[in-house]
Scaffold this active site. Structure first.
Site, PDB file in Angstrom:
ATOM      1  N   GLU A  46       0.857  -1.183   0.000  1.00  0.00           N
ATOM      2  CA  GLU A  46       0.000   0.000   0.000  1.00  0.00           C
ATOM      3  C   GLU A  46       0.897   1.238   0.000  1.00  0.00           C
ATOM      4  OE1 GLU A  46      -3.275   2.034   2.982  1.00  0.00           O
ATOM      5  OE2 GLU A  46      -3.051  -0.145   2.992  1.00  0.00           O
ATOM      6  N   ASP A  57      -4.551  10.183   8.943  1.00  0.00           N
ATOM      7  CA  ASP A  57      -3.202   9.777   9.309  1.00  0.00           C
ATOM      8  C   ASP A  57      -2.762  10.360  10.648  1.00  0.00           C
ATOM      9  OD1 ASP A  57      -3.025   8.450   6.895  1.00  0.00           O
ATOM     10  OD2 ASP A  57      -2.257  10.207   5.851  1.00  0.00           O
TER      11      ASP A  57
END
Length: 262
Positions: A46, A57
């Site tokens: 990924e 994130d």
């Protein structure tokens, strides 16, 4: 057949998906890291597309993204690096994890054409609303043969989970907790109850568990409740630390994957 689809159709279990940020810790690190992950027999790679305003994130990945942008990483360069990896025999399924605005900025048609040319197999776009996907993008994903994976969390309502299952063509990304990436250090009983609740829904798509998966113990626990797991922040931390010591990417990656799989 799409490499990602083929992987899940193979029946393989304990799937290890490693996330890393393109262009980190160095602008030209993407290609050697892709080759090293392939050599270490990671099942899915990924690739995080650096973005100035990430939503999901945690600080580790945010920091890697900012450094990558400072290093000069952009989408055009990333697609070129991915093409180079394919040309050098890396045939692991690739997923790009990015944000909706990045597709808009490049232009939908050009973005998908680049995905096909560089043999990207799937996308994760956390801020793409399901309704917008259905209205504006579903046909493009189908026409270009690119899989999409949507996220669910412990707070996702049942009806939305069912819609995610209907629309997903890659895997369902089971976010282990209602938190940003890298924010947890283990798996709790409450999280296991959540995994079991999702298992009992008998969804038609494969599931991978992410957020807070960092080592062999958490990876093994996640694999008991899904087809596999995603490791991101822990890998990036290790990558940064070991690279600063002067280790090469092949050794860093091989040692990390071995520590997870045993």
């Amino acid at each position: 057949m799409n490499r990602l689809t083929a992987l899940f159709k193979s029946g393989k279990k304990d799937i290890l998906n490693i996330y890393f940020t393109a262009g980190f810790p160095e602008r030209d690190a993407t290609l050697p890291i892709l080759k090293a992950l392939h050599a270490a027999k990671v099942d899915i790679i990924e690739i995080g597309v650096p973005y100035s305003d990430p939503l999901a994130d945690g600080p580790t990945i945010q920091n890697s993204g900012m450094k990558a942008l400072q290093n000069g990483m952009d989408l055009n360069l990333l697609f070129a690096q991915i093409k180079s990896a394919r040309a050098e025999g890396v045939d692991t399924p690739f997923i790009l994890m990015g944000y909706y605005n990045q597709i808009v900025q490049m232009g939908e048609k050009k973005f998908f054409e680049n995905c096909v040319a560089s043999q990207v197999n799937g996308l994760i776009i956390p801020d793409l609303p399901l309704a917008v996907y259905q209205r504006d993008y579903q046909k493009s994903f189908e026409d270009f043969g690119i899989a999409i994976s949507f996220l669910i969390t412990p707070q996702t309502p049942i009806e939305r989970i069912k819609l995610v299952n209907k629309l997903t063509t890659g895997f369902i990304y089971v976010v282990s907790s209602y938190a940003i990436t890298g924010a947890t250090s283990g798996i709790t009983e409450n999280q296991i109850e959540y995994f079991e609740r999702i298992e009992k829904m008998n969804l038609s798509n494969p599931r991978l568990i992410g957020f807070g998966i960092s080592n062999k113990k958490t990876f093994n626990t996640a694999c008991k409740h899904a087809r596999g797991a995603i490791i991101g922040s822990a890998f990036i931390k290790n990558l940064e630390t070991e690279h600063a010591k002067g280790k090469n990417y092949d050794d860093i990656v091989a040692e990390f994957v071995k520590s997870v799989r045993g």
